[in-house]
Design a protein around this motif. Structure first.
Motif, short mmCIF file in Angstrom:
data_model
loop_
_atom_site.label_atom_id
_atom_site.label_comp_id
_atom_site.label_asym_id
_atom_site.label_seq_id
_atom_site.Cartn_x
_atom_site.Cartn_y
_atom_site.Cartn_z
N MET A 63 0.79 -1.21 0.00
CA MET A 63 0.00 0.00 0.00
C MET A 63 0.83 1.27 0.00
N LEU A 64 2.05 1.17 0.56
CA LEU A 64 2.92 2.35 0.65
C LEU A 64 4.23 2.06 -0.07
N GLU A 121 -6.19 14.15 6.66
CA GLU A 121 -5.75 14.58 5.33
C GLU A 121 -5.28 13.41 4.49
N ALA A 122 -5.17 12.23 5.10
CA ALA A 122 -4.68 11.00 4.44
C ALA A 122 -3.28 11.21 3.86
N VAL A 123 -2.39 11.77 4.69
CA VAL A 123 -0.99 11.95 4.28
C VAL A 123 -0.05 11.60 5.43
N TRP A 124 1.13 11.22 5.02
CA TRP A 124 2.22 10.96 5.96
C TRP A 124 3.37 11.84 5.52
N ARG A 125 3.80 12.73 6.38
CA ARG A 125 4.90 13.65 6.08
C ARG A 125 6.17 13.11 6.73
N ILE A 126 7.10 12.65 5.88
CA ILE A 126 8.35 12.08 6.37
C ILE A 126 9.41 13.19 6.34
N PRO A 127 10.01 13.52 7.50
CA PRO A 127 11.03 14.56 7.52
C PRO A 127 12.28 14.16 6.74
N GLY A 139 17.50 12.42 1.73
CA GLY A 139 17.61 13.67 2.46
C GLY A 139 16.57 14.70 2.05
N GLU A 140 15.52 14.25 1.37
CA GLU A 140 14.45 15.14 0.94
C GLU A 140 13.18 14.86 1.74
N PHE A 141 12.45 15.92 2.07
CA PHE A 141 11.16 15.83 2.74
C PHE A 141 10.17 15.12 1.81
N LEU A 142 9.41 14.17 2.33
CA LEU A 142 8.46 13.44 1.51
C LEU A 142 7.04 13.57 2.05
N ILE A 143 6.10 13.70 1.15
CA ILE A 143 4.69 13.63 1.50
C ILE A 143 4.14 12.38 0.83
N VAL A 144 3.69 11.43 1.65
CA VAL A 144 3.20 10.16 1.14
C VAL A 144 1.68 10.15 1.26
N PRO A 145 0.97 10.07 0.13
CA PRO A 145 -0.49 9.97 0.21
C PRO A 145 -0.89 8.60 0.76
N LEU A 146 -1.92 8.59 1.58
CA LEU A 146 -2.38 7.34 2.19
C LEU A 146 -3.72 6.93 1.60
N ALA A 147 -3.77 5.72 1.10
CA ALA A 147 -5.03 5.17 0.59
C ALA A 147 -5.99 4.99 1.77
N SER A 148 -7.25 4.96 1.49
CA SER A 148 -8.25 4.81 2.56
C SER A 148 -8.02 3.50 3.33
N GLN A 149 -7.54 2.47 2.64
CA GLN A 149 -7.25 1.20 3.31
C GLN A 149 -6.10 1.37 4.31
N ALA A 169 -7.34 3.17 7.36
CA ALA A 169 -8.12 2.25 8.20
C ALA A 169 -7.19 1.36 9.03
N ILE A 170 -6.14 0.85 8.42
CA ILE A 170 -5.19 0.00 9.15
C ILE A 170 -4.48 0.81 10.23
N LEU A 171 -4.07 2.04 9.89
CA LEU A 171 -3.40 2.88 10.87
C LEU A 171 -4.33 3.22 12.04
N ASN A 172 -5.59 3.47 11.75
CA ASN A 172 -6.56 3.74 12.82
C ASN A 172 -6.71 2.53 13.75
N ASP A 173 -6.71 1.32 13.17
CA ASP A 173 -6.76 0.11 14.00
C ASP A 173 -5.48 -0.06 14.81
N LEU A 174 -4.36 0.19 14.18
CA LEU A 174 -3.06 0.05 14.84
C LEU A 174 -2.89 1.05 15.98
N LYS A 175 -3.51 2.20 15.84
CA LYS A 175 -3.41 3.24 16.87
C LYS A 175 -3.94 2.76 18.21
N LEU A 176 -4.86 1.81 18.19
CA LEU A 176 -5.36 1.23 19.43
C LEU A 176 -4.26 0.52 20.21
N PHE A 177 -3.25 0.00 19.49
CA PHE A 177 -2.16 -0.75 20.13
C PHE A 177 -0.94 0.10 20.43
#
Length: 85
Positions: free
Chosen positions: A1-2, A21-27, A34-44, A47-55
């Protein structure tokens, strides 16, 4: 997915991820280039990250390691992949 490097994924911190915003900003200091990255996150992925946040949502890292300031090791990731077949 990523489409990120394994080390970037393992060292992901909750403060870098914005599920609304469905994004992950990697410093820049975490990327191989050595470049800043913005990674778009699919809805899936959101959803997985929201579930993982519980742990691990109270921890610094999305994939928390054994120590308070440690993220998951590469060997742990590889063992999980081997176990899953």
């Amino acid at each position: 997915m990523l489409f990120v490097r394994p080390g970037e994924l393992r060292s992901a911190e909750w403060e870098e991820i914005n599920p609304d915003e469905a994004v992950w900003r990697i410093p820049a200091n975490k990327t191989r280039t050595g470049e800043f990255l913005i990674v778009p996150l699919a809805s899936q992925a959101v959803a997985i990250l929201n579930d993982l946040k519980l742990f691990t949502g109270d921890d610094r890292y999305v994939f928390q390691g054994r120590g308070e300031n440690l993220f998951m090791s590469d060997n742990t990731r590889l063992k999980a992949l081997r176990t899953m077949g």
